[in-house]
Design a protein around this motif. Sequence first.
Motif, PDB file in Angstrom:
ATOM      1  N   MET A  94       0.617  -1.089  -0.320  1.00  0.00           N
ATOM      2  CA  MET A  94      -0.062  -0.252  -0.558  1.00  0.00           C
ATOM      3  C   MET A  94       0.659   1.633  -0.113  1.00  0.00           C
ATOM      4  O   MET A  94       0.674   2.580  -0.589  1.00  0.00           O
ATOM      5  CB  MET A  94      -0.982   0.555   0.932  1.00  0.00           C
ATOM      6  N   VAL A  95       2.141   0.876   0.767  1.00  0.00           N
ATOM      7  CA  VAL A  95       2.883   2.339   0.799  1.00  0.00           C
ATOM      8  C   VAL A  95       4.007   2.631  -0.818  1.00  0.00           C
ATOM      9  O   VAL A  95       3.634   3.875  -1.063  1.00  0.00           O
ATOM     10  CB  VAL A  95       4.203   2.235   2.082  1.00  0.00           C
ATOM     11  N   ALA A  98       0.732   4.489  -2.715  1.00  0.00           N
ATOM     12  CA  ALA A  98       0.437   5.198  -2.936  1.00  0.00           C
ATOM     13  C   ALA A  98       1.550   6.377  -3.146  1.00  0.00           C
ATOM     14  O   ALA A  98       1.227   7.384  -3.683  1.00  0.00           O
ATOM     15  CB  ALA A  98       0.526   5.441  -1.295  1.00  0.00           C
ATOM     16  N   PHE A  99       2.755   5.932  -3.183  1.00  0.00           N
ATOM     17  CA  PHE A  99       3.621   6.808  -4.012  1.00  0.00           C
ATOM     18  C   PHE A  99       3.618   6.945  -4.835  1.00  0.00           C
ATOM     19  O   PHE A  99       3.827   7.379  -5.956  1.00  0.00           O
ATOM     20  CB  PHE A  99       5.171   6.149  -3.869  1.00  0.00           C
ATOM     21  N   THR A 101       0.883   6.233  -7.227  1.00  0.00           N
ATOM     22  CA  THR A 101      -0.471   7.121  -7.486  1.00  0.00           C
ATOM     23  C   THR A 101      -0.163   8.574  -7.871  1.00  0.00           C
ATOM     24  O   THR A 101      -0.477   9.113  -8.681  1.00  0.00           O
ATOM     25  CB  THR A 101      -1.551   6.497  -6.869  1.00  0.00           C
ATOM     26  N   ARG A 102       0.340   8.637  -5.949  1.00  0.00           N
ATOM     27  CA  ARG A 102       0.978  10.633  -6.220  1.00  0.00           C
ATOM     28  C   ARG A 102       1.864  10.583  -7.261  1.00  0.00           C
ATOM     29  O   ARG A 102       1.631  11.737  -8.022  1.00  0.00           O
ATOM     30  CB  ARG A 102       1.774   9.948  -4.770  1.00  0.00           C
ATOM     31  N   TRP A 105      -0.051  10.876 -10.118  1.00  0.00           N
ATOM     32  CA  TRP A 105      -0.892  11.665 -10.730  1.00  0.00           C
ATOM     33  C   TRP A 105      -0.329  13.518 -10.520  1.00  0.00           C
ATOM     34  O   TRP A 105      -1.108  14.417 -11.731  1.00  0.00           O
ATOM     35  CB  TRP A 105      -1.639  11.808  -9.055  1.00  0.00           C
ATOM     36  N   VAL A 138      -5.673   3.497  -8.112  1.00  0.00           N
ATOM     37  CA  VAL A 138      -5.916   3.498  -6.622  1.00  0.00           C
ATOM     38  C   VAL A 138      -7.219   2.395  -6.413  1.00  0.00           C
ATOM     39  O   VAL A 138      -7.134   1.889  -5.563  1.00  0.00           O
ATOM     40  CB  VAL A 138      -7.153   4.851  -7.366  1.00  0.00           C
ATOM     41  N   PHE A 141      -4.782   0.096  -5.048  1.00  0.00           N
ATOM     42  CA  PHE A 141      -4.947   1.136  -3.551  1.00  0.00           C
ATOM     43  C   PHE A 141      -5.971   0.108  -2.340  1.00  0.00           C
ATOM     44  O   PHE A 141      -5.987  -0.690  -0.986  1.00  0.00           O
ATOM     45  CB  PHE A 141      -4.378   2.328  -3.205  1.00  0.00           C
TER      46      PHE A 141
END
Length: 159
Positions: A94-95, A98-99, A101-102, A105, A138, A141
């Motif tokens: 998940m970490v 998340a990175f 996805t960021r 984005w 997303v 995640f």
Amino acid sequence: MILKTINKICGYIAGALVFISALIMLYDVFCRYVLNAPSLYAPYIAAFLILGSAFIGTAYALQNGGHVHVEILVDKLNPAARKICYTAGYAFSMVFVAFLTRACWQFAVKAAQSNWKAQGNLPIPSVILYGVMVFGAVLLFITLAAKAVALWTKKEGGA
């Protein structure tokens, strides 16, 4: 329940994208070797479709246990320790997601602001590609979080 339905639909879409890319490459092979007129666009279209299928279909693969993993150590653990190992793996994933996805984005925003086009013979707007990547990340995640919660709420040990 709705997450499983969304993932299933995305899985079918990903499968369709792979099938379409295979047809496109078959067309390119036919044109290249039979007609001696290779397509300028087929490899790029197929690459974009495969990229999209990878990001859109990953959550569905996770949901259905389709990823390859080796359980040599985890299978020897008791159920509580196994849950802890799987939870740590989900948390680490998940970490990472998340990175990812960021970053996707941020690139999608830059692509939209600067009107970036994909390089090559098929200059489609890059924001479409980055948007698909954000959507898939997303979804992955959320699916990872759901798997971690399900791990601790179901009665049997394991994942």
